[in-house]
Design an enzyme around this catalytic site. Structure first.
Site, short mmCIF file in Angstrom:
data_model
loop_
_atom_site.label_atom_id
_atom_site.label_comp_id
_atom_site.label_asym_id
_atom_site.label_seq_id
_atom_site.Cartn_x
_atom_site.Cartn_y
_atom_site.Cartn_z
N HIS A 97 0.30 -4.89 -1.63
CA HIS A 97 0.96 -5.05 -2.93
C HIS A 97 0.89 -6.50 -3.43
O HIS A 97 0.97 -7.46 -2.66
CB HIS A 97 2.43 -4.61 -2.85
CG HIS A 97 3.26 -5.49 -1.97
ND1 HIS A 97 3.92 -6.61 -2.42
CD2 HIS A 97 3.54 -5.41 -0.65
CE1 HIS A 97 4.57 -7.18 -1.44
NE2 HIS A 97 4.36 -6.47 -0.33
N HIS A 138 -15.53 -10.99 -1.84
CA HIS A 138 -15.96 -9.92 -0.93
C HIS A 138 -14.96 -9.82 0.21
O HIS A 138 -14.78 -10.77 0.98
CB HIS A 138 -17.36 -10.20 -0.39
CG HIS A 138 -17.90 -9.11 0.50
ND1 HIS A 138 -19.14 -9.17 1.05
CD2 HIS A 138 -17.37 -7.93 0.93
CE1 HIS A 138 -19.37 -8.08 1.78
NE2 HIS A 138 -18.29 -7.33 1.73
#
Length: 207
Positions: free
Chosen positions: A136, A145
């Site tokens: 979250h 990446h």
């Protein structure tokens, strides 16, 4: 022009995984790559030529996607395609879990088994690789990446162009700077400066 016809630039292993996700989500795939792929390397999908051929073929496709691992180059080529008039989608594997309260920008791919939780924000041209978890309120800036099996706890931020290696873990509320590298298996418990590499458990800056 086919309604769901996408050009994927990059016919390497990463490109083939991206193509598989595109097929899973209803696209007809054509490959482009500056190096002509070997027979069979495009999974039986057509090869259209090099990058400049792709730019010239803009009117033949509903969308295009950059599927290469180099973060800086991926961002640069995506900008070139946008300038040429291409639509750049997000590609999200149906076996991933993405909160309806997360946001993901264009040119990002989310691979199978990945989880992106509520209030996470993922920039453009990112890779959230197989089995990675983004908890979250995380922020991934453009061109990031996150490698397979890497885990970001809540409220982690990753700077533009940075790479988090396979199996790495990042503690909650940590900031990883711009163009940084977190090595495979590292456990990051404090902020990482721009343009640096960290490795180890706990992770420390490499000389």
């Amino acid at each position: 022009m086919g309604q769901k016809k996408i050009a994927i630039f990059g016919a390497s292993g990463h490109g083939r995984v991206v193509a598989d996700i595109a097929v899973c989500t209803g696209w007809d795939v054509y490959f482009y790559d500056d190096v002509a792929p070997l027979s069979g390397a495009t999974l039986g999908m057509p090869y259209g030529g090099a990058f400049q051929d792709l730019v010239s073929d803009v009117d033949h496709f509903s969308a295009a996607f950059i599927a290469i691992g180099n973060n800086k180059l991926r961002l640069s080529l995506q900008r070139s395609l946008l300038d040429a008039g291409f639509y750049i989608p997000t590609l999200i594997h149906p076996a991933s879990t993405v909160s309806s309260f997360a946001s993901i920008d264009s040119g990002t791919v989310v691979m199978p088994g990945a989880v992106i939780n509520a209030a996470a924000r993922v920039g453009c041209a990112c890779i959230v690789n197989t089995g990675a978890t983004i908890d979250h309120d995380c922020l991934l800036e453009d061109g990031v990446h996150i490698s397979p099996g890497a885990h970001l706890a809540g409220i982690v931020s990753i700077g533009k162009g940075s790479w988090v290696g396979i199996g790495a873990s990042i503690r909650q509320q940590v900031r990883v700077g711009v163009n940084a590298i977190v090595a495979a298996g590292a456990v990051v418990v404090k902020n990482v400066e721009d343009n640096t590499t960290v490795a180890g458990v706990p992770a420390v800056k490499m000389r």
